[in-house]
Design a protein around this motif. Structure first.
Motif, PDB file in Angstrom:
ATOM      1  N   GLY A  93     102.264 -21.827  63.025  1.00 26.80           N
ATOM      2  CA  GLY A  93     101.118 -20.999  63.388  1.00 26.80           C
ATOM      3  C   GLY A  93      99.818 -21.749  63.555  1.00 26.80           C
ATOM      4  O   GLY A  93      98.780 -21.146  63.848  1.00 26.80           O
ATOM      5  N   HIS A  97     108.373 -18.190  57.458  1.00 28.94           N
ATOM      6  CA  HIS A  97     107.009 -18.670  57.560  1.00 28.94           C
ATOM      7  C   HIS A  97     106.705 -19.694  56.472  1.00 28.94           C
ATOM      8  O   HIS A  97     106.904 -19.459  55.292  1.00 28.94           O
ATOM      9  CB  HIS A  97     106.072 -17.464  57.427  1.00 28.94           C
ATOM     10  CG  HIS A  97     104.618 -17.777  57.553  1.00 28.94           C
ATOM     11  ND1 HIS A  97     104.114 -18.646  58.501  1.00 28.94           N
ATOM     12  CD2 HIS A  97     103.548 -17.335  56.846  1.00 28.94           C
ATOM     13  CE1 HIS A  97     102.809 -18.712  58.378  1.00 28.94           C
ATOM     14  NE2 HIS A  97     102.426 -17.936  57.384  1.00 28.94           N
ATOM     15  N   ASP A 122     104.374 -15.886  62.456  1.00 32.97           N
ATOM     16  CA  ASP A 122     103.697 -17.073  61.931  1.00 32.97           C
ATOM     17  C   ASP A 122     102.188 -16.887  61.789  1.00 32.97           C
ATOM     18  O   ASP A 122     101.477 -17.841  61.469  1.00 32.97           O
ATOM     19  CB  ASP A 122     103.982 -18.285  62.820  1.00 32.97           C
ATOM     20  CG  ASP A 122     103.552 -18.073  64.272  1.00 32.97           C
ATOM     21  OD1 ASP A 122     103.130 -16.945  64.619  1.00 32.97           O
ATOM     22  OD2 ASP A 122     103.625 -19.022  65.068  1.00 32.97           O
ATOM     23  N   TYR A 157      99.851 -16.603  64.002  1.00 31.99           N
ATOM     24  CA  TYR A 157      99.331 -17.697  64.834  1.00 31.99           C
ATOM     25  C   TYR A 157      97.808 -17.673  64.877  1.00 31.99           C
ATOM     26  O   TYR A 157      97.188 -16.642  65.145  1.00 31.99           O
ATOM     27  CB  TYR A 157      99.892 -17.616  66.247  1.00 31.99           C
ATOM     28  CG  TYR A 157      99.736 -18.901  67.010  1.00 31.99           C
ATOM     29  CD1 TYR A 157     100.661 -19.923  66.866  1.00 31.99           C
ATOM     30  CD2 TYR A 157      98.654 -19.102  67.863  1.00 31.99           C
ATOM     31  CE1 TYR A 157     100.525 -21.115  67.546  1.00 31.99           C
ATOM     32  CE2 TYR A 157      98.510 -20.294  68.555  1.00 31.99           C
ATOM     33  CZ  TYR A 157      99.445 -21.300  68.392  1.00 31.99           C
ATOM     34  OH  TYR A 157      99.303 -22.491  69.059  1.00 31.99           O
TER      35      TYR A 157
END
Length: 232
Positions: free
Chosen positions: A66, A141, A176, A178
Protein backbone atom coordinates in the motif's frame (compact mmCIF):
# COMPACT_ATOMS: atom_id res chain seq x y z
CA UNK A 1 -38.55 -19.91 -41.89
CA UNK A 2 -35.64 -17.53 -41.59
CA UNK A 3 -32.78 -18.18 -39.24
CA UNK A 4 -31.15 -15.16 -37.62
CA UNK A 5 -27.39 -15.15 -37.72
CA UNK A 6 -25.83 -15.74 -34.36
CA UNK A 7 -23.16 -13.25 -33.29
CA UNK A 8 -19.70 -14.65 -33.71
CA UNK A 9 -17.84 -15.27 -30.48
CA UNK A 10 -14.91 -12.98 -29.89
CA UNK A 11 -11.56 -14.69 -29.81
CA UNK A 12 -9.54 -14.65 -26.58
CA UNK A 13 -6.78 -12.82 -28.46
CA UNK A 14 -9.17 -10.03 -29.49
CA UNK A 15 -10.46 -9.69 -25.93
CA UNK A 16 -6.90 -9.62 -24.59
CA UNK A 17 -5.83 -6.97 -27.11
CA UNK A 18 -8.81 -4.81 -26.15
CA UNK A 19 -7.96 -5.12 -22.46
CA UNK A 20 -4.29 -4.35 -23.09
CA UNK A 21 -5.19 -1.18 -25.00
CA UNK A 22 -7.47 -0.13 -22.15
CA UNK A 23 -4.72 -0.91 -19.62
CA UNK A 24 -2.29 1.30 -21.55
CA UNK A 25 -4.76 4.20 -21.55
CA UNK A 26 -5.41 3.86 -17.82
CA UNK A 27 -1.69 3.45 -17.17
CA UNK A 28 -0.90 6.71 -18.99
CA UNK A 29 -3.58 8.54 -17.02
CA UNK A 30 -2.21 7.22 -13.70
CA UNK A 31 1.32 8.12 -14.78
CA UNK A 32 0.48 11.77 -15.40
CA UNK A 33 -1.71 12.01 -12.30
CA UNK A 34 1.17 10.66 -10.22
CA UNK A 35 3.73 13.00 -11.76
CA UNK A 36 1.57 16.10 -11.33
CA UNK A 37 0.53 15.23 -7.79
CA UNK A 38 3.90 14.14 -6.42
CA UNK A 39 5.73 17.08 -7.99
CA UNK A 40 4.08 19.10 -5.20
CA UNK A 41 5.16 16.70 -2.41
CA UNK A 42 8.40 17.25 -0.48
CA UNK A 43 10.09 13.84 -0.18
CA UNK A 44 12.92 13.17 2.26
CA UNK A 45 15.07 10.04 1.89
CA UNK A 46 16.69 8.62 5.04
CA UNK A 47 19.23 5.78 5.17
CA UNK A 48 20.16 5.75 1.49
CA UNK A 49 23.59 4.48 2.59
CA UNK A 50 21.78 1.22 3.46
CA UNK A 51 20.33 1.06 -0.05
CA UNK A 52 23.18 2.00 -2.37
CA UNK A 53 25.59 -0.94 -1.82
CA UNK A 54 22.77 -3.44 -2.36
CA UNK A 55 21.44 -1.54 -5.37
CA UNK A 56 24.90 -1.50 -6.95
CA UNK A 57 25.69 -5.17 -6.28
CA UNK A 58 22.23 -6.57 -7.03
CA UNK A 59 19.53 -7.34 -4.51
CA UNK A 60 16.10 -6.20 -3.41
CA UNK A 61 14.16 -3.91 -1.15
CA UNK A 62 10.91 -4.81 0.56
CA UNK A 63 8.06 -2.41 1.35
CA UNK A 64 4.35 -2.82 1.98
CA UNK A 65 2.07 -3.00 -1.04
CA UNK A 66 0.00 0.00 0.00
CA UNK A 67 3.02 2.36 0.06
CA UNK A 68 4.46 1.99 -3.44
CA UNK A 69 3.33 5.21 -5.11
CA UNK A 70 6.02 7.47 -3.65
CA UNK A 71 8.78 4.92 -4.25
CA UNK A 72 7.87 4.45 -7.92
CA UNK A 73 7.99 8.22 -8.42
CA UNK A 74 11.08 9.00 -6.35
CA UNK A 75 13.23 6.17 -7.76
CA UNK A 76 12.06 6.32 -11.37
CA UNK A 77 14.46 5.57 -14.23
CA UNK A 78 17.12 3.84 -12.12
CA UNK A 79 16.72 0.58 -14.05
CA UNK A 80 15.06 -1.17 -11.11
CA UNK A 81 12.85 -4.21 -11.49
CA UNK A 82 9.38 -4.99 -10.14
CA UNK A 83 7.30 -8.16 -10.01
CA UNK A 84 3.74 -7.65 -11.23
CA UNK A 85 0.86 -10.12 -10.96
CA UNK A 86 -0.57 -11.77 -14.08
CA UNK A 87 -4.08 -10.47 -13.31
CA UNK A 88 -5.94 -7.91 -15.42
CA UNK A 89 -5.24 -5.27 -12.77
CA UNK A 90 -1.60 -6.31 -13.01
CA UNK A 91 -1.59 -5.27 -16.67
CA UNK A 92 -2.45 -1.72 -15.60
CA UNK A 93 0.20 -1.79 -12.87
CA UNK A 94 2.75 -3.04 -15.42
CA UNK A 95 2.05 -0.08 -17.68
CA UNK A 96 2.35 2.37 -14.79
CA UNK A 97 5.67 1.12 -13.40
CA UNK A 98 7.20 0.71 -16.86
CA UNK A 99 6.22 4.31 -17.67
CA UNK A 100 8.47 5.31 -14.73
CA UNK A 101 11.41 3.36 -16.14
CA UNK A 102 11.06 0.09 -14.19
CA UNK A 103 11.58 -3.32 -15.77
CA UNK A 104 8.95 -5.95 -14.97
CA UNK A 105 8.56 -9.67 -14.43
CA UNK A 106 5.04 -11.11 -14.37
CA UNK A 107 4.08 -13.48 -11.56
CA UNK A 108 2.69 -13.62 -8.02
CA UNK A 109 1.73 -16.01 -5.26
CA UNK A 110 -1.43 -16.82 -7.22
CA UNK A 111 -0.05 -17.44 -10.73
CA UNK A 112 3.44 -17.98 -12.06
CA UNK A 113 5.07 -17.25 -8.71
CA UNK A 114 7.82 -19.88 -8.67
CA UNK A 115 8.84 -19.22 -12.26
CA UNK A 116 8.91 -15.44 -11.64
CA UNK A 117 10.89 -15.87 -8.39
CA UNK A 118 13.52 -18.01 -10.13
CA UNK A 119 13.73 -15.50 -12.95
CA UNK A 120 14.16 -12.68 -10.41
CA UNK A 121 16.91 -14.64 -8.66
CA UNK A 122 18.81 -15.05 -11.93
CA UNK A 123 18.43 -11.34 -12.70
CA UNK A 124 19.76 -10.38 -9.26
CA UNK A 125 22.80 -12.63 -9.74
CA UNK A 126 23.42 -10.62 -12.93
CA UNK A 127 23.30 -7.37 -10.90
CA UNK A 128 19.62 -6.39 -11.09
CA UNK A 129 17.86 -4.61 -8.24
CA UNK A 130 14.22 -5.38 -7.36
CA UNK A 131 11.60 -3.42 -5.44
CA UNK A 132 9.21 -6.03 -4.02
CA UNK A 133 6.07 -6.02 -1.87
CA UNK A 134 6.16 -9.11 0.36
CA UNK A 135 2.47 -8.77 1.29
CA UNK A 136 1.26 -8.48 -2.32
CA UNK A 137 -0.59 -8.86 -4.51
CA UNK A 138 -3.63 -9.62 -2.32
CA UNK A 139 -2.36 -9.82 1.27
CA UNK A 140 -2.62 -10.57 4.09
CA UNK A 141 -1.97 -6.89 4.76
CA UNK A 142 1.56 -6.18 6.03
CA UNK A 143 2.45 -9.86 6.44
CA UNK A 144 5.64 -11.15 4.84
CA UNK A 145 5.07 -14.05 2.46
CA UNK A 146 7.79 -16.48 1.45
CA UNK A 147 8.47 -15.22 -2.08
CA UNK A 148 10.83 -12.40 -1.11
CA UNK A 149 12.78 -14.76 1.16
CA UNK A 150 12.97 -17.43 -1.55
CA UNK A 151 14.45 -14.88 -3.98
CA UNK A 152 17.01 -13.71 -1.41
CA UNK A 153 17.98 -17.29 -0.55
CA UNK A 154 18.36 -18.39 -4.18
CA UNK A 155 20.22 -15.26 -5.30
CA UNK A 156 22.40 -14.88 -2.21
CA UNK A 157 21.40 -11.22 -1.98
CA UNK A 158 20.19 -9.18 1.02
CA UNK A 159 16.83 -7.45 1.49
CA UNK A 160 16.62 -3.74 2.38
CA UNK A 161 13.61 -3.08 4.70
CA UNK A 162 11.85 0.05 3.45
CA UNK A 163 9.21 2.29 4.98
CA UNK A 164 7.21 5.10 3.37
CA UNK A 165 4.94 7.69 4.99
CA UNK A 166 3.24 11.02 4.29
CA UNK A 167 1.87 13.48 6.79
CA UNK A 168 -1.34 14.02 4.79
CA UNK A 169 -2.83 11.40 2.48
CA UNK A 170 -5.89 9.62 1.21
CA UNK A 171 -6.24 5.92 2.11
CA UNK A 172 -8.11 3.95 -0.53
CA UNK A 173 -10.77 1.47 0.52
CA UNK A 174 -8.72 -1.50 -0.65
CA UNK A 175 -7.21 -4.52 1.12
CA UNK A 176 -3.88 -2.66 1.43
CA UNK A 177 -5.32 0.79 2.35
CA UNK A 178 -3.33 2.19 -0.57
CA UNK A 179 -1.79 5.56 0.33
CA UNK A 180 -2.07 8.55 -2.01
CA UNK A 181 -0.27 11.63 -0.64
CA UNK A 182 -2.25 14.86 -0.71
CA UNK A 183 -0.91 17.86 -2.66
CA UNK A 184 1.87 19.79 -0.93
CA UNK A 185 2.23 17.18 1.79
CA UNK A 186 5.49 16.03 3.35
CA UNK A 187 6.74 12.48 2.77
CA UNK A 188 9.65 10.29 3.83
CA UNK A 189 11.25 7.11 2.50
CA UNK A 190 13.40 5.20 5.01
CA UNK A 191 15.87 2.39 4.30
CA UNK A 192 17.13 0.25 7.19
CA UNK A 193 20.21 -2.04 7.19
CA UNK A 194 19.86 -5.09 4.93
CA UNK A 195 18.69 -8.49 6.15
CA UNK A 196 20.34 -11.63 4.76
CA UNK A 197 18.80 -15.06 4.16
CA UNK A 198 21.31 -17.94 4.47
CA UNK A 199 21.35 -20.37 1.57
CA UNK A 200 21.06 -23.28 4.02
CA UNK A 201 18.12 -21.77 5.98
CA UNK A 202 15.48 -24.38 6.82
CA UNK A 203 11.74 -23.81 7.15
CA UNK A 204 11.95 -22.79 10.81
CA UNK A 205 14.75 -20.32 10.13
CA UNK A 206 12.84 -18.82 7.21
CA UNK A 207 9.83 -18.31 9.46
CA UNK A 208 12.02 -16.44 11.94
CA UNK A 209 13.52 -14.27 9.19
CA UNK A 210 10.02 -13.49 7.89
CA UNK A 211 9.10 -12.10 11.31
CA UNK A 212 12.41 -10.19 11.46
CA UNK A 213 11.76 -8.63 8.05
CA UNK A 214 8.15 -7.83 8.92
CA UNK A 215 9.25 -6.04 12.08
CA UNK A 216 12.00 -4.19 10.21
CA UNK A 217 9.61 -2.89 7.53
CA UNK A 218 7.24 -1.74 10.26
CA UNK A 219 10.17 -0.07 12.06
CA UNK A 220 11.19 1.72 8.84
CA UNK A 221 7.63 2.86 8.30
CA UNK A 222 7.35 4.09 11.91
CA UNK A 223 10.57 6.06 11.44
CA UNK A 224 9.22 7.58 8.22
CA UNK A 225 6.06 8.60 10.10
CA UNK A 226 8.16 10.27 12.80
CA UNK A 227 10.10 12.19 10.16
CA UNK A 228 6.98 13.56 8.48
CA UNK A 229 5.67 14.63 11.91
CA UNK A 230 8.90 16.54 12.48
CA UNK A 231 10.15 14.16 15.18
CA UNK A 232 13.70 12.77 15.24
Amino acid sequence: MSVEALPAEESPDLDRDRHNRKARRIGRAIHWFTRLLLATVRIEVDGENNLLPVEQAGGQLALWHGRTMLGIYRFAHRNWWAMISQSKDGEIQKNVVESFGFNTIRGSTGRGGVRAALQASRKIKEGAFFALTPDGPRGPHQKVQQGVLFIAQKSGSPIVPTGIAANRFWAMKSWDSYMIPKPFSRAAIVFLPPISVPAEADEATLAEIAIELENAINEAQAKAERIVRGER
